[in-house]
Design an enzyme around this catalytic site. Structure first.
Site, short mmCIF file in Angstrom:
data_model
loop_
_atom_site.label_atom_id
_atom_site.label_comp_id
_atom_site.label_asym_id
_atom_site.label_seq_id
_atom_site.Cartn_x
_atom_site.Cartn_y
_atom_site.Cartn_z
N GLU A 89 0.84 -1.19 0.00
CA GLU A 89 0.00 0.00 0.00
C GLU A 89 0.88 1.24 0.00
O GLU A 89 1.98 1.23 0.56
CB GLU A 89 -0.89 0.01 1.24
CG GLU A 89 -1.96 -1.06 1.16
CD GLU A 89 -2.83 -1.18 2.41
OE1 GLU A 89 -3.98 -1.61 2.26
OE2 GLU A 89 -2.38 -0.84 3.51
N CYS A 110 7.11 -6.55 6.77
CA CYS A 110 8.28 -6.00 7.45
C CYS A 110 8.77 -7.03 8.45
O CYS A 110 7.98 -7.70 9.11
CB CYS A 110 7.92 -4.70 8.18
SG CYS A 110 9.36 -3.91 8.95
N SER A 188 12.44 7.15 6.61
CA SER A 188 12.20 6.83 8.02
C SER A 188 12.72 5.44 8.36
O SER A 188 12.50 4.49 7.61
CB SER A 188 10.70 6.91 8.29
OG SER A 188 10.42 6.61 9.64
N CYS A 330 -0.27 6.40 9.80
CA CYS A 330 0.98 5.76 10.21
C CYS A 330 0.71 4.49 10.98
O CYS A 330 -0.06 4.49 11.93
CB CYS A 330 1.75 6.67 11.16
SG CYS A 330 2.25 8.18 10.44
#
Ligand code: SAH
Ligand code: SF4
Length: 337
Positions: A89, A110, A188, A330
């Protein structure tokens, strides 16, 4: 078998892959793909033979835009389907002044396992290649108009996919392509210290945001397993090194988790950690993820945090919570693959 795309190659890489003697042809193809948004048939400056070879052997994109969800606040979340059947996404954020930012994914899933993050729950599927990263931007841009800013804050840990991350940045900033400004990009990381050092050494000199969350080593070890590999001292050293090399201000992301990192003692530890660094702190009240057992901080606590930082002269911002209704804020990304 789907055909590969050339979206993940720099001009010289395109020329090399096609075995072109005239390397400026690589530049023409690069420009056609990234600046002019052309398909191969429209690249009329190329010889007919090369154009038909491109049409036969390559596809303009290896990924396809899938379902898109729009939040009433203007945020759009787009699913992007990869050639192997997996999906990621990405998110388009528009602020009050109309400035658009693409939030891109670098991995399907992840591996870092942060306890408060939905992507972490998925586990790791695989790294995205540079084309799959760049194409997310193009899909958002084609549907919604030009985008000037990029944050690598979607799914995955960018610094665990360093080569493809670096290549994608080089493509985005290439003057003959999208020509985006490095100043408008942020990578990030959850704290992959050697990746921070390597990025500082090898470039591009992009600004980084570190998801510090807490400067208390024991708490951080519990909720961010990455800390067991690279502790806070090593992380701080890597951050200082990046700052010295690039001259860029560091962003620290603090996802506020009620009762865990939102007490006055937590602010004091943070202030100790940042002493000597030029930082801006980004406070992010935890966005809820139904499967996870954390709680959002109280509004007063967020204000307390800000005041404490202000009196220590540490600049801070509070991340506006965009895309929460569509699971696009987030930490909420996590398309099921
Ligand atoms: N892997 C990188 C980038 C992707 S995560 C990283 O961890 O930095 C993007 C940001 O979302 C990080 O700052 C992360 O700490 C934050 N985040 C994760 N889960 C969240 C949640 N549930 N609510 C708010 N922010 C979250
Ligand atoms: Fe991965 Fe970042 Fe989520 Fe941690 S916060 S699990 S590193 S995406």
């Amino acid at each position: 078998m789907s055909l590969p795309s050339l979206q993940g190659e720099l001009p010289e890489g395109i020329a090399a892959r096609l075995g072109l003697e005239k390397t400026y042809r690589g530049l023409q193809i690069f420009e056609g793909l990234h600046r002019l948004g052309k398909d191969f048939a429209g690249m009329t400056s190329l010889p007919e033979e090369l154009r038909s070879r491109l049409q036969r052997d390559y596809s303009p994109f290896t990924t396809r835009p899938g379902t898109s969800l729009s939040d009433p606040d203007g945020t759009v979340k787009l699913r992007v389907d990869l050639a192997d059947g997996a999906a990621v996404e990405c998110v388009l954020l528009t602020d009050q002044s109309g400035r658009r930012t693409a939030c891109l994914s670098t991995q399907a899933g992840c591996a870092m396992g942060c306890a408060f993050c939905r992507t972490g729950l998925l586990g790791f599927h695989r790294n995205l290649d540079a084309a799959e990263i760049v194409e997310q931007y193009h899909h958002l841009d084609r549907a919604h108009g030009p985008i000037g800013n990029i944050v690598y804050m979607g799914m995955g840990e960018p610094l665990m996919n360093l080569e493809n991350l670096r290549r994608s940045i080089e493509i985005f900033i290439h003057p003959r392509g999208m020509a985006l400004s490095l100043r408008k990009m942020t990578v990030s990381t959850c704290g992959v210290a050697p990746g921070i050092v390597e990025l500082a050494d090898r470039g591009p000199p992009v600004g980084i945001a570190v998801s510090l969350i807490t400067a208390d080593e024991e708490t951080r070890k519990k909720i961010m397993p990455v800390t067991r590999r690279w502790g806070l001292a090593e992380l701080r050293e890597a951050m200082a090194y990046h700052q010295k090399k690039t001259g860029k201000r560091l962003t620290l992301e603090i996802v506020l988790l009620k009762g865990l990192n939102d007490r006055p003692a937590d602010v004091r530890r943070l202030l100790d950690f940042v002493r000597g660094l030029d930082v801006i702190v980004n406070l992010i009240p935890w966005n809820s993820v139904s499967e996870l057992d954390f709680r959002e901080p109280d509004e007063e606590t967020v204000q307390m945090y800000r005041r404490e930082l202000e009196s220590a002269r540490i600049p801070s911002t509070r991340r506006y919570r965009r895309g929460r209704k569509i699971g696009g804020a987030c930490g909420q990304l996590g398309v099921v693959v």
